[in-house]
Enzyme design. Structure first.
Site, PDB file in Angstrom:
ATOM      1  N   GLU A  66       0.875  -1.153   0.030  1.00 48.85           N
ATOM      2  CA  GLU A  66      -0.057  -0.139   0.069  1.00 48.85           C
ATOM      3  C   GLU A  66       0.982   1.166  -0.260  1.00 48.85           C
ATOM      4  O   GLU A  66       1.593   1.266   0.953  1.00 48.85           O
ATOM      5  CB  GLU A  66      -0.908  -0.034   1.102  1.00 48.85           C
ATOM      6  CG  GLU A  66      -1.678   1.255   1.649  1.00 48.85           C
ATOM      7  CD  GLU A  66      -2.408   1.949   0.350  1.00 48.85           C
ATOM      8  OE1 GLU A  66      -3.045   1.162  -0.190  1.00 48.85           O
ATOM      9  OE2 GLU A  66      -2.171   3.004   0.041  1.00 48.85           O
TER      10      GLU A  66
ATOM     11  N   SER B  49      -7.166   8.709  -2.771  1.00 51.45           N
ATOM     12  CA  SER B  49      -6.541   8.619  -1.222  1.00 51.45           C
ATOM     13  C   SER B  49      -5.639   7.927  -1.378  1.00 51.45           C
ATOM     14  O   SER B  49      -5.630   6.706  -1.790  1.00 51.45           O
ATOM     15  CB  SER B  49      -7.757   8.155  -0.430  1.00 51.45           C
ATOM     16  OG  SER B  49      -8.837   8.861  -0.349  1.00 51.45           O
TER      17      SER B  49
ATOM     18  N   ASN C 182      -3.812   5.765   1.639  1.00 58.00           N
ATOM     19  CA  ASN C 182      -3.629   5.353   2.932  1.00 58.00           C
ATOM     20  C   ASN C 182      -4.141   3.766   2.989  1.00 58.00           C
ATOM     21  O   ASN C 182      -4.818   3.219   2.014  1.00 58.00           O
ATOM     22  CB  ASN C 182      -4.620   6.101   4.054  1.00 58.00           C
ATOM     23  CG  ASN C 182      -5.952   6.092   3.391  1.00 58.00           C
ATOM     24  OD1 ASN C 182      -6.458   7.042   2.510  1.00 58.00           O
ATOM     25  ND2 ASN C 182      -6.740   5.391   3.733  1.00 58.00           N
TER      26      ASN C 182
ATOM     27  N   MET D 147      -9.751   5.027  -0.157  1.00 60.00           N
ATOM     28  CA  MET D 147     -10.988   5.763  -0.007  1.00 60.00           C
ATOM     29  C   MET D 147     -11.942   5.273   0.763  1.00 60.00           C
ATOM     30  O   MET D 147     -12.840   5.693   1.377  1.00 60.00           O
ATOM     31  CB  MET D 147     -11.733   6.076  -1.458  1.00 60.00           C
ATOM     32  CG  MET D 147     -11.083   7.277  -2.242  1.00 60.00           C
ATOM     33  SD  MET D 147     -12.328   7.696  -3.613  1.00 60.00           S
ATOM     34  CE  MET D 147     -11.239   9.075  -4.317  1.00 60.00           C
TER      35      MET D 147
ATOM     36  N   THR E 127     -18.877   7.282   2.178  1.00 60.09           N
ATOM     37  CA  THR E 127     -20.077   7.372   2.808  1.00 60.09           C
ATOM     38  C   THR E 127     -20.743   6.059   3.175  1.00 60.09           C
ATOM     39  O   THR E 127     -21.591   6.037   3.961  1.00 60.09           O
ATOM     40  CB  THR E 127     -21.194   8.194   2.087  1.00 60.09           C
ATOM     41  OG1 THR E 127     -20.312   9.309   1.802  1.00 60.09           O
ATOM     42  CG2 THR E 127     -22.347   8.651   2.862  1.00 60.09           C
TER      43      THR E 127
ATOM     44  N   ALA F  33     -22.534   3.914   1.344  1.00 64.77           N
ATOM     45  CA  ALA F  33     -23.883   3.778   0.687  1.00 64.77           C
ATOM     46  C   ALA F  33     -23.422   2.550  -0.527  1.00 64.77           C
ATOM     47  O   ALA F  33     -22.489   2.638  -1.243  1.00 64.77           O
ATOM     48  CB  ALA F  33     -24.245   5.087  -0.316  1.00 64.77           C
TER      49      ALA F  33
ATOM     50  N   HIS G 207     -16.766   8.262  -7.966  1.00 62.48           N
ATOM     51  CA  HIS G 207     -16.977   7.110  -8.491  1.00 62.48           C
ATOM     52  C   HIS G 207     -16.457   6.788  -9.880  1.00 62.48           C
ATOM     53  O   HIS G 207     -17.060   7.247 -11.125  1.00 62.48           O
ATOM     54  CB  HIS G 207     -18.702   6.759  -8.725  1.00 62.48           C
ATOM     55  CG  HIS G 207     -19.174   7.060  -7.140  1.00 62.48           C
ATOM     56  ND1 HIS G 207     -20.526   7.404  -7.042  1.00 62.48           N
ATOM     57  CD2 HIS G 207     -18.692   6.982  -5.956  1.00 62.48           C
ATOM     58  CE1 HIS G 207     -20.691   7.269  -5.790  1.00 62.48           C
ATOM     59  NE2 HIS G 207     -19.764   7.364  -5.201  1.00 62.48           N
TER      60      HIS G 207
ATOM     61  N   ASN H  38     -13.521  -0.293  -9.048  1.00 61.43           N
ATOM     62  CA  ASN H  38     -14.384   0.171  -9.698  1.00 61.43           C
ATOM     63  C   ASN H  38     -13.997   0.428 -11.548  1.00 61.43           C
ATOM     64  O   ASN H  38     -14.977   0.277 -12.123  1.00 61.43           O
ATOM     65  CB  ASN H  38     -15.047   1.369  -9.216  1.00 61.43           C
ATOM     66  CG  ASN H  38     -15.174   1.419  -7.900  1.00 61.43           C
ATOM     67  OD1 ASN H  38     -15.777   0.519  -7.297  1.00 61.43           O
ATOM     68  ND2 ASN H  38     -15.058   2.495  -7.108  1.00 61.43           N
TER      69      ASN H  38
ATOM     70  N   THR I 158     -18.978   0.761  -4.978  1.00 61.44           N
ATOM     71  CA  THR I 158     -17.996   0.097  -4.374  1.00 61.44           C
ATOM     72  C   THR I 158     -18.489  -1.464  -4.135  1.00 61.44           C
ATOM     73  O   THR I 158     -17.783  -2.331  -4.263  1.00 61.44           O
ATOM     74  CB  THR I 158     -17.638   0.694  -2.850  1.00 61.44           C
ATOM     75  OG1 THR I 158     -17.361   1.951  -3.156  1.00 61.44           O
ATOM     76  CG2 THR I 158     -16.447  -0.064  -2.235  1.00 61.44           C
TER      77      THR I 158
HETATM   78  P1  FAD Z   1      -9.374   2.701  -3.038  1.00 58.23           P
HETATM   79  O1  FAD Z   1      -9.900   2.538  -1.849  1.00 58.23           O
HETATM   80  O2  FAD Z   1      -9.211   3.918  -3.863  1.00 58.23           O
HETATM   81  O3  FAD Z   1      -7.871   2.042  -2.793  1.00 58.23           O
HETATM   82  C1  FAD Z   1      -6.946   2.246  -3.806  1.00 58.23           C
HETATM   83  C2  FAD Z   1      -5.507   2.046  -2.707  1.00 58.23           C
HETATM   84  O4  FAD Z   1      -4.380   1.698  -3.673  1.00 58.23           O
HETATM   85  C3  FAD Z   1      -5.067   3.390  -2.182  1.00 58.23           C
HETATM   86  O5  FAD Z   1      -4.915   3.306  -0.530  1.00 58.23           O
HETATM   87  C4  FAD Z   1      -3.881   3.791  -2.842  1.00 58.23           C
HETATM   88  O6  FAD Z   1      -2.844   4.548  -1.831  1.00 58.23           O
HETATM   89  C5  FAD Z   1      -3.278   2.510  -3.324  1.00 58.23           C
HETATM   90  N1  FAD Z   1      -2.522   2.469  -4.514  1.00 58.23           N
HETATM   91  C6  FAD Z   1      -2.481   3.291  -5.659  1.00 58.23           C
HETATM   92  N2  FAD Z   1      -1.439   3.160  -6.379  1.00 58.23           N
HETATM   93  C7  FAD Z   1      -0.563   2.232  -5.644  1.00 58.23           C
HETATM   94  C8  FAD Z   1       0.754   1.764  -6.001  1.00 58.23           C
HETATM   95  N3  FAD Z   1       1.190   2.165  -7.230  1.00 58.23           N
HETATM   96  N4  FAD Z   1       1.188   0.893  -5.228  1.00 58.23           N
HETATM   97  C9  FAD Z   1       0.592   0.731  -3.980  1.00 58.23           C
HETATM   98  N5  FAD Z   1      -0.307   1.177  -3.512  1.00 58.23           N
HETATM   99  C10 FAD Z   1      -1.355   2.060  -4.400  1.00 58.23           C
HETATM  100  N6  FAD Z   1     -18.519   4.644  -2.809  1.00 58.23           N
HETATM  101  C11 FAD Z   1     -19.749   3.887  -2.587  1.00 58.23           C
HETATM  102  O7  FAD Z   1     -19.937   3.063  -3.295  1.00 58.23           O
HETATM  103  N7  FAD Z   1     -20.615   4.521  -1.803  1.00 58.23           N
HETATM  104  C12 FAD Z   1     -20.423   5.642  -1.075  1.00 58.23           C
HETATM  105  O8  FAD Z   1     -21.244   6.218  -0.424  1.00 58.23           O
HETATM  106  C13 FAD Z   1     -19.189   6.347  -1.170  1.00 58.23           C
HETATM  107  N8  FAD Z   1     -19.012   7.617  -0.615  1.00 58.23           N
HETATM  108  C14 FAD Z   1     -17.668   8.093  -0.883  1.00 58.23           C
HETATM  109  C15 FAD Z   1     -17.438   9.362   0.078  1.00 58.23           C
HETATM  110  C16 FAD Z   1     -16.174   9.853   0.078  1.00 58.23           C
HETATM  111  C17 FAD Z   1     -15.907  10.997   1.015  1.00 58.23           C
HETATM  112  C18 FAD Z   1     -15.136   9.042  -0.671  1.00 58.23           C
HETATM  113  C19 FAD Z   1     -13.677   9.761  -0.664  1.00 58.23           C
HETATM  114  C20 FAD Z   1     -15.460   7.987  -1.529  1.00 58.23           C
HETATM  115  C21 FAD Z   1     -16.701   7.501  -1.666  1.00 58.23           C
HETATM  116  N9  FAD Z   1     -16.947   6.411  -2.287  1.00 58.23           N
HETATM  117  C22 FAD Z   1     -18.271   5.711  -2.048  1.00 58.23           C
HETATM  118  C23 FAD Z   1     -15.874   5.876  -3.162  1.00 58.23           C
HETATM  119  C24 FAD Z   1     -15.355   4.486  -2.588  1.00 58.23           C
HETATM  120  O9  FAD Z   1     -14.419   4.989  -1.340  1.00 58.23           O
HETATM  121  C25 FAD Z   1     -14.555   3.846  -3.562  1.00 58.23           C
HETATM  122  O10 FAD Z   1     -15.422   3.324  -4.542  1.00 58.23           O
HETATM  123  C26 FAD Z   1     -13.705   2.505  -2.991  1.00 58.23           C
HETATM  124  O11 FAD Z   1     -12.922   2.855  -2.076  1.00 58.23           O
HETATM  125  C27 FAD Z   1     -12.787   1.986  -4.143  1.00 58.23           C
HETATM  126  O12 FAD Z   1     -12.187   0.952  -3.539  1.00 58.23           O
HETATM  127  P2  FAD Z   1     -10.810   0.411  -4.342  1.00 58.23           P
HETATM  128  O13 FAD Z   1     -10.424  -0.715  -3.283  1.00 58.23           O
HETATM  129  O14 FAD Z   1     -11.036   0.107  -5.648  1.00 58.23           O
HETATM  130  O15 FAD Z   1      -9.792   2.088  -4.221  1.00 58.23           O
END
Ligand code: FAD
Length: 514
Positions: free
Chosen positions: A48, A128, A130, A134, A139, A141, A447, A481, A493
């Site tokens: 990460e 994001s 961390n 994200m 939120t 939902a 999204h 996504n 998500t």
């Molecule tokens: P992420 O959660 O973005 O995680 C990807 C991770 O990969 C990150 O931590 C990043 O640091 C890491 N990364 C990137 N590049 C590298 C690399 N080269 N090497 C190592 N690590 C790397 N979605 C919903 O469906 N419902 C909601 O209500 C909703 N509300 C939201 C409200 C807010 C304020 C926010 C910020 C987002 C919201 N979302 C919502 C979106 C939701 O958070 C994302 O759809 C979801 O987190 C996506 O998951 P993911 O694992 O694909 O990506």
């Protein structure tokens, strides 16, 4: 799963793995969880880029009670350029702001390349960095896709969505009985349900949250990892470790190259399976940096055009304090859902705003100011894409992003219909605070989809197959996504995690049958 907060002297990047997972958001965590359950002897390495900001790793920052500590966790999630000023830790702040480059707490914007000449661009495109991604700021939902949002070549989609609900801890009941929630739903139903099938009628929003004696606990990637991953001695989570590329030999993935961001040291981790779950913008970035560039990579990028409106509920009496020990937005009026239909290709979410976004005279019944957010399905175009500049790098030293993005006439027509629909919904509930709804800048939905999309066949319009394996590169999976191939309006998500479950099951089968 070993402690990601180990000090530099203590930690070593692993020299070998069965599966390397890049990114620890809900999608990467779903792979770790399913593999921990189905292939417990597999050695999992999760890398990460961002730091671990919450406990357990990946936990939602809203669960951090102390506001200063929560704000610190948000700043640490905002990549190399965090907010410098004091900002509220309330993620609903700015809900009715017209600021084009609004940066939400816990996220950071693209520093360049977010718009090309003559195009609309994605001014609000955010990420994001961390543990939990994200998913530590969202939120929660979790509506199910319906009608054309569904992926028609997956006949097990409902089973996968069930499983995604289990992993994310989704419930439609957690806030359904909030004091004003039934009033909100009844008014919306009376105005909007006519002609809808039962599954597409107004209903409580399924949410990734659980009620406990001490309040609401929001699901982050920690819930997806679950005790199964945390207690898996063969799983390692390494924070502040950037995957700079995946390694390929012919038509087979052979591992990943990882940079320890604390020490600057780089190392190759050989592995027969690599899952890139680095969000919809950075997953194609990692593939591009690795020289894996199928024609559809980064294309069909879609963000859900979003329109918002704020309303003061009419004729509601103050109710007893419904606080569950939680200070968040939903305690009084819950979250209501107006599902997508093909005839009305947008999806609505109605939720309490903590405070009125505009000054109001007189007393306000707690919970009576609600925000309406309508998300539209984008008219998909191959030309909408994240491309990469080999001559320039971003703050992480990865190829710089160049966003190409335009709304079509159909998008503008959908937004216009959504505008009328949100006004109608608002009128059913009460008095609008501003007469006109606000169209958010592109990217504000957070999204983003389509950039590594799934396809039934390899015809150049998709990046991966129905198990999320990149066409022509055995063992390389993409997740998040970006894999979703349809134009969804619902929050993505749940669907992204469902597709990750399918991919993870495939890897687990491969690991346990050989
Ligand atoms: P992420 O959660 O973005 O995680 C990807 C991770 O990969 C990150 O931590 C990043 O640091 C890491 N990364 C990137 N590049 C590298 C690399 N080269 N090497 C190592 N690590 C790397 N979605 C919903 O469906 N419902 C909601 O209500 C909703 N509300 C939201 C409200 C807010 C304020 C926010 C910020 C987002 C919201 N979302 C919502 C979106 C939701 O958070 C994302 O759809 C979801 O987190 C996506 O998951 P993911 O694992 O694909 O990506």
């Amino acid at each position: 799963m070993t402690d990601p907060t180990a000090t530099p002297g203590e930690r070593r990047l692993p020299t070998d793995a069965d599966v390397v997972i890049i990114g620890s958001g809900p999608a990467g965590a779903a792979y770790a969880r399913i593999l921990s359950e189905r292939a417990p002897s597999a050695r999992l390495v999760i890398v990460e880029a961002g730091p671990c900001v919450s406990t357990p790793p990946g936990a939602h920052v809203k669960n951090i009670a102390d506001p200063d500590e929560r704000a610190r966790a948000q700043r640490r999630s905002e990549g190399p350029r965090p907010h410098v000023d004091d900002v509220s830790s309330d993620t609903m702040d700015g809900y009715t702001s017209a600021e084009a480059r609004l940066q939400r707490p816990g996220t950071f914007l693209l520093t360049s390349g977010w718009r090309q000449d003559g195009e609309d661009g994605l001014p609000a495109a955010a990420m994001s960095s961390n543990v939990g991604g994200m998913g530590a700021h969202w939120t929660g939902a979790c509506p199910r896709p319906g009608e054309s949002e569904r992926i028609d070549f997956l006949d097990d989609l409902d089973d996968l969505l069930d499983e995604a609900e289990r992993l994310l801890g989704v419930s439609a009941d957690a806030l359904a009985d909030a004091p004003l929630a039934s009033t909100v739903r009844a008014r919306l139903s009376a105005a909007l349900d006519d002609g809808r099938t039962p599954d597409r009628r107004v209903q409580p929003m399924p949410l990734a949250v659980r009620r406990t004696d001490s309040g609401l606990v929001w699901s982050g990637a920690d819930v997806v990892f679950g005790d199964e991953t945390r207690s898996n001695p063969n799983a390692v989570l390494i924070d502040e470790a950037l995957a700079t590329r995946v390694l390929v030999d012919g038509e087979r993935v052979t591992g990943a190259r990882v940079r320890d961001l604390r020490t600057g040291e780089e190392q190759e981790i050989p592995s027969p399976f690599v899952v890139v779950a680095a969000d919809s913008l950075r997953t194609p970035q990692v593939l591009h940096a690795s020289g894996i560039r199928p024609p559809a990579l980064g294309r069909y990028l879609n963000d859900q055009p979003q329109i918002v409106h704020a309303v003061r509920l009419r004729d509601v009496d103050p109710v007893a304090d419904a606080s569950t020990g939680d200070t968040t937005i939903t305690a009084q009026s819950g979250v209501s859902w107006v599902p997508f239909t093909d005839a009305l290709p947008f999806h609505g979410q109605v939720m309490q705003l903590d405070a009125s976004p505009v000054p109001i005279e007189g007393d306000i019944v707690p919970g009576s100011i609600v925000g309406l957010g309508w998300f539209c399905a984008k008219d998909l175009q191959a030309s909408d894409r994240v491309a990469f500049d080999d001559g320039e790098v971003d703050d992480y030293g990865m190829p710089a992003m160049r966003i190409h993005y335009t709304l079509t006439d159909r998008d503008r027509a959908t937004l216009d219909t959504a505008r009328r629909a949100i006004l109608e919904a608002g009128e059913s509930l009460g008095e609008a605070l501003d007469p006109e709804p606000l169209v958010f800048p592109a990217g504000a939905s957070l999204h983003y989809q389509g950039t590594v999309r799934m396809g039934a066949v390899d015809d150049g319009t998709s990046v991966c197959d129905s198990r999320s394996q990149v066409w022509g590169v055995r063992g390389l999976h993409v997740a998040g996504n970006g894999v979703i191939p349809t134009a969804t309006a619902c929050n993505p998500t749940l669907t992204g995690v469902a597709l990750a479950v399918r991919g993870a099951r495939h890897i687990a089968d491969a690991l346990t049958t050989h």
